[in-house]
Design a protein around this motif. Structure first.
Motif, short mmCIF file in Angstrom:
data_model
loop_
_atom_site.label_atom_id
_atom_site.label_comp_id
_atom_site.label_asym_id
_atom_site.label_seq_id
_atom_site.Cartn_x
_atom_site.Cartn_y
_atom_site.Cartn_z
N UNK B 91 35.99 -51.69 51.90
CA UNK B 91 36.33 -53.07 52.07
C UNK B 91 37.72 -52.68 50.34
N UNK B 92 36.72 -52.02 49.41
CA UNK B 92 38.15 -52.18 48.24
C UNK B 92 39.24 -50.80 48.62
N UNK B 94 40.39 -49.68 51.20
CA UNK B 94 41.17 -50.18 52.04
C UNK B 94 42.06 -51.37 50.85
N UNK B 95 41.86 -52.04 50.21
CA UNK B 95 42.55 -53.40 49.66
C UNK B 95 43.13 -52.70 48.16
N UNK B 98 46.27 -50.71 50.71
CA UNK B 98 47.37 -51.66 50.34
C UNK B 98 47.71 -52.77 49.66
N UNK B 99 47.08 -52.88 48.54
CA UNK B 99 47.56 -53.70 47.54
C UNK B 99 48.26 -53.00 46.41
N UNK B 100 47.81 -51.89 46.19
CA UNK B 100 48.18 -51.10 44.87
C UNK B 100 49.54 -50.49 45.65
N UNK B 102 51.32 -48.07 45.24
CA UNK B 102 51.63 -46.62 44.52
C UNK B 102 52.88 -45.56 44.13
N UNK B 172 40.58 -41.82 39.29
CA UNK B 172 40.94 -43.12 39.02
C UNK B 172 39.48 -44.00 40.13
N UNK B 174 36.68 -46.05 40.38
CA UNK B 174 36.18 -47.57 40.54
C UNK B 174 34.38 -47.66 41.78
N UNK B 190 37.61 -48.28 36.31
CA UNK B 190 37.21 -49.68 36.63
C UNK B 190 36.72 -50.11 36.01
N UNK B 191 36.46 -51.45 35.55
CA UNK B 191 35.15 -52.34 36.00
C UNK B 191 36.03 -53.57 35.91
N UNK B 192 35.74 -53.70 37.14
CA UNK B 192 36.33 -55.53 37.80
C UNK B 192 35.40 -56.53 36.71
N UNK B 193 34.17 -55.98 37.04
CA UNK B 193 33.90 -57.39 36.55
C UNK B 193 34.04 -57.35 34.67
#
Lengths: 210, 210
Positions: B91-92, B94-95, B98-100, B102, B172, B174, B190-193
């Motif tokens: 999921x991450x 894909x996200x 599709x969302x960033x 680039x 990069x 995650x 990257x630490x989303x939390x």
């Protein structure tokens, strides 16, 4: 307590992560020098940062890991039992729900909402996706503190206003619409691409040095 | 050029985002005061930050938006035509694909890799998911600069070592496994939390003020 500079606050989650790691390893003491080496921040920076919160420990003796870990959790609001809803559940929503350990940060997800009839009723993690039309009703009953916004940018501003009216006080915003904090409403905007640019910055610097 | 402090560098993507916004609105001039109001940073901070890169403009006249936007892009490596691969496509992954955007950051995705036979051959965005076993071969041929790591934490360290041997210079990451930059290898973890904790920090502060 005096307001702590944003730059200091932004380092706190990293301290918390490292301390948590040390705590899990049953380490009892850590010096600012050790922390400094692990975190790639100078020891003097660490001492300065900690001084904003009273210092936490005696120089020369190092910091007590369980205490410092607990203090950091307290400062970061991990012990406050905040509750959250997730609004919009595409790939990013799924990734956040499944990859971010909310519980470890003291945040409990109460509900997940979407407007897509194909998604409503499905499970995301252990949560059932609920019709976004029922969100006001849900908020009135369950009073969540935080909304995680992972819906399309075009719908984010309207949803923000709607959820503010529901009494939501904190927004974790992944929508790329820049939403500003206001009195009584805290907003944390996440721009994933910012860190991609920090990486290309470093790569360019690196190439320059070769 | 002298090394720019990390705290300054970390603000650059935000400057770039705002300037890009102004540029798209066809604005020609912006004062540090205007930028300051929009960005919630003091005007003096902005001038200090820009001075690390030569200052960019004349005080009193404001900054030329297209020039500053271009300079910022240059500094951040947006004009360098970096290339990337994405490794691990849950999921991450894909996200992110599709969302960033680039392309907007000058980074071109060359390939997407996973080990799951059920995923190999499927499309993610406009890219076909490729067997991770062929990654060495691919890197030798296409020489990507960046690897986006979105695979499970347990596999991340091994993949990091494997991709370093393939000549990847930027990661990069995650995966929640903390990977450190080393000579010739830039890493952005990257630490989303972390930003969730910044939000609970603000909420706790806010509650304290009430």
């Amino acid at each position: 307590m005096k307001k702590v500079p944003v730059s200091v606050v932004r380092r706190l989650p990293r301290y918390f992560r490292y301390l948590n790691e040390l705590y899990k390893q049953n380490k009892l003491k850590v010096s600012s020098k050790e922390l400094s080496e692990q975190m790639n921040v100078t020891a003097s920076q660490i001492r300065q940062d900690f001084n904003h919160f009273g210092g936490f420990g005696q120089q020369g003796y190092g910091y007590n890991v369980p205490t410092l870990n607990q203090e950091m959790a307290q400062i970061l609001g991990v012990n406050e039992n905040f509750t959250a809803i997730v609004v919009g559940i595409g790939n990013l929503g799924h990734a956040i729900v499944n990859n971010v350990n909310f519980g470890k940060r003291g945040v409990k997800i109460l509900g997940i909402f979407d407007s897509d009839p194909e998604k409503i009723g499905n499970l995301c993690g252990k949560h059932r996706i609920t019709d976004i039309q029922t969100i006001e009703e849900f908020c009135e009953k369950s009073r969540p503190d935080i909304a995680v916004l992972t819906l399309p940018k075009s719908q984010s501003r309207e949803m923000f206003e709607r959820l503010k009216r529901c009494g939501i006080k904190g927004f974790w915003n992944f929508t790329n619409a820049e939403i500003r904090s206001e009195k009584g409403v805290a907003v944390e905007n996440v721009h994933l691409a910012d860190s991609l640019m920090l990486l290309t910055y470093s790569l360019r610097e690196q190439n320059g040095e070769e």
